[in-house]
Design a protein around this motif. Sequence first.
Motif, short mmCIF file in Angstrom:
data_model
loop_
_atom_site.label_atom_id
_atom_site.label_comp_id
_atom_site.label_asym_id
_atom_site.label_seq_id
_atom_site.Cartn_x
_atom_site.Cartn_y
_atom_site.Cartn_z
N LYS A 165 -37.26 -9.34 38.23
CA LYS A 165 -37.54 -9.44 39.23
C LYS A 165 -37.19 -10.31 40.84
CE LYS A 165 -39.51 -4.70 39.69
NZ LYS A 165 -40.51 -3.41 39.66
N GLN A 166 -38.23 -11.12 40.22
CA GLN A 166 -38.63 -12.57 40.67
C GLN A 166 -36.62 -13.58 40.75
OE1 GLN A 166 -40.83 -13.81 42.20
NE2 GLN A 166 -42.21 -12.66 42.03
N LEU A 167 -36.43 -13.58 39.21
CA LEU A 167 -35.17 -14.24 39.35
C LEU A 167 -33.47 -13.07 40.08
CD1 LEU A 167 -34.57 -14.25 35.47
CD2 LEU A 167 -35.00 -16.42 37.15
N LEU A 168 -33.87 -12.38 40.35
CA LEU A 168 -32.88 -11.23 41.65
C LEU A 168 -33.71 -11.30 42.72
CD1 LEU A 168 -32.94 -7.33 39.22
CD2 LEU A 168 -31.55 -9.38 39.92
N ARG A 169 -34.57 -11.76 42.90
CA ARG A 169 -35.56 -12.12 44.45
C ARG A 169 -34.56 -13.69 44.76
NH1 ARG A 169 -39.75 -8.85 43.59
NH2 ARG A 169 -40.84 -10.55 43.26
N ILE A 170 -34.32 -14.57 43.54
CA ILE A 170 -33.23 -15.73 44.13
C ILE A 170 -32.79 -16.08 44.90
CG2 ILE A 170 -33.14 -17.47 43.24
CD1 ILE A 170 -35.11 -17.91 41.16
N SER A 208 -52.38 -2.94 20.93
CA SER A 208 -51.63 -3.22 20.43
C SER A 208 -50.57 -2.82 21.78
CB SER A 208 -51.17 -2.77 19.42
OG SER A 208 -50.11 -3.76 19.01
N TYR A 209 -50.52 -1.69 21.66
CA TYR A 209 -49.77 -1.59 22.55
C TYR A 209 -50.28 -1.74 24.12
CZ TYR A 209 -47.84 2.39 25.64
OH TYR A 209 -46.79 3.05 26.52
N ALA A 210 -51.79 -2.02 24.50
CA ALA A 210 -51.61 -2.24 25.85
C ALA A 210 -50.72 -3.79 26.00
CB ALA A 210 -53.58 -2.97 26.53
N ALA A 211 -50.98 -5.15 24.52
CA ALA A 211 -50.18 -5.97 24.58
C ALA A 211 -49.20 -6.44 24.61
CB ALA A 211 -51.10 -6.99 23.60
N ASN A 212 -48.45 -5.04 24.02
CA ASN A 212 -46.83 -5.23 23.91
C ASN A 212 -46.40 -4.37 25.72
OD1 ASN A 212 -45.89 -6.04 21.68
ND2 ASN A 212 -47.66 -4.29 20.56
N ALA A 213 -47.26 -3.76 26.06
CA ALA A 213 -46.93 -3.36 27.37
C ALA A 213 -46.70 -3.67 28.44
CB ALA A 213 -47.81 -1.91 27.76
N ARG A 214 -47.85 -5.18 28.27
CA ARG A 214 -48.00 -5.64 29.12
C ARG A 214 -47.32 -7.49 29.14
NH1 ARG A 214 -53.60 -5.67 28.08
NH2 ARG A 214 -53.58 -7.74 26.77
N VAL A 215 -46.59 -7.62 27.99
CA VAL A 215 -45.53 -8.33 27.82
C VAL A 215 -44.21 -7.69 28.42
CG1 VAL A 215 -43.85 -8.73 26.05
CG2 VAL A 215 -45.99 -8.91 25.48
N LEU A 216 -43.84 -6.35 28.99
CA LEU A 216 -42.93 -6.44 29.12
C LEU A 216 -43.03 -5.88 30.89
CD1 LEU A 216 -41.90 -2.41 26.95
CD2 LEU A 216 -41.03 -4.67 26.81
N VAL A 217 -44.24 -5.28 31.20
CA VAL A 217 -44.30 -5.65 32.39
C VAL A 217 -43.97 -7.72 33.19
CG1 VAL A 217 -46.68 -5.81 34.16
CG2 VAL A 217 -46.14 -3.48 32.73
N ALA A 218 -44.58 -8.50 32.61
CA ALA A 218 -44.12 -9.79 32.51
C ALA A 218 -42.83 -10.08 32.98
CB ALA A 218 -45.34 -10.21 31.30
N VAL A 219 -42.67 -9.42 31.62
CA VAL A 219 -40.71 -9.61 31.42
C VAL A 219 -39.84 -8.32 32.59
CG1 VAL A 219 -38.50 -8.74 30.74
CG2 VAL A 219 -40.78 -9.99 29.46
#
Length: 481
Positions: A476-481, A460-471
């Motif tokens: 970062k992508q939005l900021l580079r636009i 569960s920790y790994a799954a929630n951590a992946r969500v935060l990494v994806a966010v």
Amino acid sequence: MSIAKAISNAMSGLTATARGTETVAANLANVMTPGYARRDLAVTAQLLGGGVRIDGITRIVNASLLSESRLAASAVGDVSVRANFQLRMEKVIGLPGEAGSLSSALTSFQTALSAAATRPDDEIRLAQVASTASALARGLNAASEAVQTARGAAQQGIAADVATLNTSLERVAYLNARIAILDADGKDASPLIDERQQMIDRIARIVPVQEVPRDAGKVALFTAEGAVLLDGSVPAKLGFEGADQVTAGQVVGAPLQLLSLNGQPLEPAQMRLFGGGSLAAQFQIRDQLGPELQAELDDMAFELHQRLADPAIDPSLGAGDPDLFTDRGDPATAATVTGLAGRIAVNAAIDPGQGGALWRLRAGLAAASPEPTGHSAVLTALAEALDRNRPPEAGSSFVGQGSLASRFGTVESRVSTRRVEAQADMAIRTSRQATITSSIMADGVDTDAEMQRLLQYEQSYAANARVLVAVDEMIKQLLRI
């Protein structure tokens, strides 16, 4: 789903995971801690807004098993106290034929009498008669003293149990109040509930106790027979008064005391309200088992005295003169039988150390002269009196015709039988307690299950951590636009 909602959902999952791993760690750390109950994290999915909500920590307890465990502990506390008493008494009185037993002391005395009757002029044989008679009297004295010592120890045990009960009930009342406060604040009170369970388990070893839930996480306590120990904020107050030393002949009310409850003395019939644990066993030793054995010892001592008090055995004695065995120098009577085993002694007339003379065993306790040295009638009569089958003394616990040796054997057999029965009862009750304890342990913390839960929390920790990494990558992508 918005980025903010995704972050919120992931953070709630991480928070729940952290609390979950804490409960697993606590469970594993306290797997062998008495009174500890397994914790489980209670969470629910939030339909509005998403994520999970922590509803609290659930304390997992099998109330039925816990109640049975406490009743079993009370039963073991009761029988173990009684079994220990019976074992101590058997060691003091001994078994038939066992070295140091009362029957062996009697046999030695009878053998010495028979040997002296064949050579009444032999001072060494007469000294052996006096020595074995004194040893027999001391054996009875020691057995009587052991009984009264055990009764005194029971008296002290009662006082200690009452003090423990009062202290534990006060602590339970205090914990009730603290738990109610935490419950009102929505905080976890599990550690205090664990401590309260330990206090109640301690009470259960003294008296059988039933726990009844009350509002706000509080509990009420009653004995198995219905006496109120705690129902509200003020616990019941038990009282007990009594001297440490108990003597033969002391009974309830003269001067031994029973319990008082909230300042009111209990009647004997009301004592059943506290029956079933170590407290009741201590009262049973003091008021029933001890006096019963003392009465049997007194019956033995009185029959020994009466068999040798026959005027036909020693014609030198007049009416009212003490015979070979005395009640501290005086003749024993039916009115003074109680405690006789602790007072019986050899007549000082045959003890050179007290101004007596051994030849009086041969010539008679009140004889004026040691002559003739070959006179053996008194010694022979003494030996025959001990061997003769005769009915028991009036009021005695013995039944039927019998020799003195058979009387001693009867008492030793009774003591041994009581010990065997008590230990057999203890084995049964201890086995039942062990079975219930095993069931509680099996229903408690399972280390394998806890490790599986830990793996689930890791996933569960790994799954929630992946969500935060994806966010984070999205931002970062939005900021580079």
